[in-house]
Motif scaffolding. Structure first.
Motif, PDB file in Angstrom:
ATOM      1  N   HIS A   6       0.683  -1.363  -0.040  1.00  0.00           N
ATOM      2  CA  HIS A   6      -0.076  -0.143  -0.015  1.00  0.00           C
ATOM      3  C   HIS A   6       0.744   1.208  -0.189  1.00  0.00           C
ATOM      4  N   GLN A   7       2.143   1.144   0.231  1.00  0.00           N
ATOM      5  CA  GLN A   7       3.263   2.165  -0.044  1.00  0.00           C
ATOM      6  C   GLN A   7       2.721   3.391   1.139  1.00  0.00           C
ATOM      7  N   HIS A   8       2.164   3.008   2.251  1.00  0.00           N
ATOM      8  CA  HIS A   8       1.874   4.090   3.290  1.00  0.00           C
ATOM      9  C   HIS A   8       3.019   4.734   3.824  1.00  0.00           C
ATOM     10  N   LEU A   9       4.112   4.073   3.945  1.00  0.00           N
ATOM     11  CA  LEU A   9       5.114   4.728   4.720  1.00  0.00           C
ATOM     12  C   LEU A   9       6.087   5.542   3.629  1.00  0.00           C
ATOM     13  N   GLU A  10       5.562   5.861   2.551  1.00  0.00           N
ATOM     14  CA  GLU A  10       6.489   6.587   1.526  1.00  0.00           C
ATOM     15  C   GLU A  10       6.870   8.037   1.967  1.00  0.00           C
ATOM     16  N   MET A  11       5.769   8.591   2.580  1.00  0.00           N
ATOM     17  CA  MET A  11       5.955  10.081   2.937  1.00  0.00           C
ATOM     18  C   MET A  11       6.682  10.041   4.081  1.00  0.00           C
ATOM     19  N   VAL A  12       6.671   8.850   5.113  1.00  0.00           N
ATOM     20  CA  VAL A  12       7.646   8.876   6.391  1.00  0.00           C
ATOM     21  C   VAL A  12       9.091   8.579   5.539  1.00  0.00           C
ATOM     22  N   ARG A  13       9.145   7.803   4.811  1.00  0.00           N
ATOM     23  CA  ARG A  13      10.484   7.696   4.167  1.00  0.00           C
ATOM     24  C   ARG A  13      11.151   9.111   3.737  1.00  0.00           C
ATOM     25  N   SER A  14      10.318   9.782   3.015  1.00  0.00           N
ATOM     26  CA  SER A  14      10.862  10.983   2.452  1.00  0.00           C
ATOM     27  C   SER A  14      11.250  11.769   3.438  1.00  0.00           C
ATOM     28  N   ALA A  15      10.226  11.992   4.585  1.00  0.00           N
ATOM     29  CA  ALA A  15      10.635  12.828   5.485  1.00  0.00           C
ATOM     30  C   ALA A  15      12.022  12.547   6.374  1.00  0.00           C
ATOM     31  N   LEU A  16      12.086  11.304   6.344  1.00  0.00           N
ATOM     32  CA  LEU A  16      13.209  10.858   7.254  1.00  0.00           C
ATOM     33  C   LEU A  16      14.682  11.139   6.405  1.00  0.00           C
ATOM     34  N   PHE A  38      14.667  13.492   4.083  1.00  0.00           N
ATOM     35  CA  PHE A  38      15.198  14.817   4.204  1.00  0.00           C
ATOM     36  C   PHE A  38      15.688  15.239   5.469  1.00  0.00           C
ATOM     37  N   LEU A  39      15.260  14.679   6.475  1.00  0.00           N
ATOM     38  CA  LEU A  39      15.897  15.131   7.920  1.00  0.00           C
ATOM     39  C   LEU A  39      17.263  14.602   7.924  1.00  0.00           C
ATOM     40  N   THR A  40      17.715  13.492   7.439  1.00  0.00           N
ATOM     41  CA  THR A  40      19.005  12.789   7.339  1.00  0.00           C
ATOM     42  C   THR A  40      20.141  13.462   6.408  1.00  0.00           C
ATOM     43  N   TYR A  41      19.526  13.897   5.631  1.00  0.00           N
ATOM     44  CA  TYR A  41      20.438  14.365   4.128  1.00  0.00           C
ATOM     45  C   TYR A  41      21.540  15.335   4.688  1.00  0.00           C
ATOM     46  N   PRO A  42      21.366  16.299   5.617  1.00  0.00           N
ATOM     47  CA  PRO A  42      22.556  17.213   6.012  1.00  0.00           C
ATOM     48  C   PRO A  42      23.541  16.223   6.924  1.00  0.00           C
ATOM     49  N   VAL A  43      22.919  15.592   7.481  1.00  0.00           N
ATOM     50  CA  VAL A  43      24.063  14.437   8.046  1.00  0.00           C
ATOM     51  C   VAL A  43      24.996  13.622   6.954  1.00  0.00           C
ATOM     52  N   GLN A  44      24.159  12.946   6.160  1.00  0.00           N
ATOM     53  CA  GLN A  44      24.490  12.058   5.070  1.00  0.00           C
ATOM     54  C   GLN A  44      25.742  13.257   4.450  1.00  0.00           C
ATOM     55  N   TYR A  45      25.274  14.544   3.898  1.00  0.00           N
ATOM     56  CA  TYR A  45      25.921  15.333   2.958  1.00  0.00           C
ATOM     57  C   TYR A  45      27.385  15.769   3.727  1.00  0.00           C
ATOM     58  N   ALA A  46      27.137  16.034   5.258  1.00  0.00           N
ATOM     59  CA  ALA A  46      28.301  16.397   5.842  1.00  0.00           C
ATOM     60  C   ALA A  46      29.151  15.172   6.189  1.00  0.00           C
ATOM     61  N   ALA A  47      28.745  14.016   6.271  1.00  0.00           N
ATOM     62  CA  ALA A  47      29.615  12.654   6.546  1.00  0.00           C
ATOM     63  C   ALA A  47      30.260  12.425   5.194  1.00  0.00           C
ATOM     64  N   ASN A  48      29.612  12.724   4.131  1.00  0.00           N
ATOM     65  CA  ASN A  48      30.363  12.366   2.684  1.00  0.00           C
ATOM     66  C   ASN A  48      31.259  13.350   2.173  1.00  0.00           C
ATOM     67  N   GLN A  49      31.465  14.658   2.806  1.00  0.00           N
ATOM     68  CA  GLN A  49      32.352  15.637   2.284  1.00  0.00           C
ATOM     69  C   GLN A  49      33.857  15.289   2.600  1.00  0.00           C
ATOM     70  N   PRO A  50      34.099  14.591   3.373  1.00  0.00           N
ATOM     71  CA  PRO A  50      35.533  14.362   3.488  1.00  0.00           C
ATOM     72  C   PRO A  50      35.821  13.563   2.495  1.00  0.00           C
ATOM     73  N   THR A  51      35.280  12.472   2.213  1.00  0.00           N
ATOM     74  CA  THR A  51      35.573  11.623   1.107  1.00  0.00           C
ATOM     75  C   THR A  51      35.538  12.302  -0.543  1.00  0.00           C
ATOM     76  N   GLU A  52      34.299  13.185  -0.519  1.00  0.00           N
ATOM     77  CA  GLU A  52      34.300  13.895  -1.728  1.00  0.00           C
ATOM     78  C   GLU A  52      35.416  14.963  -1.884  1.00  0.00           C
ATOM     79  N   LEU A  53      35.775  15.445  -0.809  1.00  0.00           N
ATOM     80  CA  LEU A  53      37.157  16.379  -0.924  1.00  0.00           C
ATOM     81  C   LEU A  53      38.213  15.515  -1.412  1.00  0.00           C
ATOM     82  N   VAL A  54      38.585  14.499  -0.608  1.00  0.00           N
ATOM     83  CA  VAL A  54      39.696  13.781  -1.146  1.00  0.00           C
ATOM     84  C   VAL A  54      39.647  13.391  -2.883  1.00  0.00           C
TER      85      VAL A  54
END
Length: 292
Positions: free
Chosen positions: A32-42, A44-60
């Protein structure tokens, strides 16, 4: 004493309940894909953490790519620079070969006009002593060169052989102070002697009477009176005609027609009689047929 907290469900029940809940969520999300909105919200909320964690690798990675690109560009630039130098060197060689071919064509054309037996020689060195006008060529007695042999370039007489070894010869130029050549003015046949002055572009005509018909621009050719240079070879052109009161003769200066300071190839000439010339031509034709 009574415990501070009441005892909860057993660990087994907790595991079973968590597994059942997870299974239910999976089925609900898949069907029924009832959790799609929840997944999108999560997400969105975790993207800054992922982006910050990925920056050292991307910089290298970016730094490595930039360093690799810079290194590759430097290597490519150095390679292109080397290729450019090689191409320029080859171009210079082609230009030198083209100039040499032009000079050789001029020499061959001159030899055909002369109608004599000739050999092309290359100038190996020049005499650097003051007032000494000599050159060394890469042909000697092995090629039939002899002392006193006339030497020409594509334009005119250059000099004569004064020393000959098996593989090289020394040519005394007509401008040497020790050289004198019987000549005549081509316009009127007046005979005289063209003597070297030790200067590379100057000859002096000896014993010219003051009433002699000599003009600037007159062409001097070999007279053949010395029995060494065949008659009719160009030698020089008159540049100066001057009357000096204290000199019983006219001062006449001429400039050699040959390129004494620029020629790299010369012609060694044999003055053949008509019979000898025909024999030489027949021998050359026989050699040509044999080589074919």
């Amino acid at each position: 004493m009574k415990p501070l907290f009441a005892r909860g469900p057993s660990p087994t029940f907790r595991v079973f309940f968590a597994a059942l809940t997870a299974l239910g969520l999976i089925v609900a999300d898949h069907r029924h894909q009832h959790l799609e909105m929840v997944r999108s919200a999560l997400a969105f909320l975790t993207y800054p953490v992922q982006y910050a964690a990925n920056q050292p690798t991307e910089l290298v990675r970016t730094t490595r790519e930039q360093l690799a690109s810079t290194h590759e560009l430097r290597v490519e630039n150095a390679e292109l620079h080397r290729e450019n130098l090689l191409l320029k060197a080859r171009l210079q060689q082609f230009e030198a070969l083209e100039a040499e071919n032009i000079r050789l064509r001029d020499l061959l054309g001159s030899s055909l006009d002369l109608g004599e037996r000739v050999v092309i020689a290359e100038i190996m060195s020049i005499e650097l002593a003051p007032y000494r006008q000599q050159v060394m060529v890469n042909k000697g007695t092995k090629s039939g060169v002899f002392i006193g042999q006339p030497v020409l370039d594509a334009n005119a007489v250059m000099g004569q052989v004064v020393r000959a070894s098996p593989f090289s010869s020394v040519v005394l130029l007509i401008t040497d102070a020790d050289h004198a050549l019987p000549v005549e003015i081509n316009r009127n046949g007046l005979r005289t002697i063209a003597a070297g002055t030790g200067l590379s572009q100057e000859l002096e005509l000896l014993y010219i009477p003051k009433n002699a018909d000599v003009r600037a621009g007159d062409l001097l050719v070999t007279s053949g009176m010395d029995g060494r240079f065949p008659a009719g070879y160009p030698v020089a052109r008159v540049t100066t005609v001057r009357q000096d009161p204290d000199n019983p003769f006219t001062t006449v200066i001429a400039a050699p027609t040959a390129r004494l300071d620029r020629s790299r190839e010369v012609l060694l000439v044999w003055n053949l009689s008509e019979t000898s010339r025909q024999q030489a031509l027949a021998g050359d034709a026989t050699k040509a047929r044999g080589s074919q």
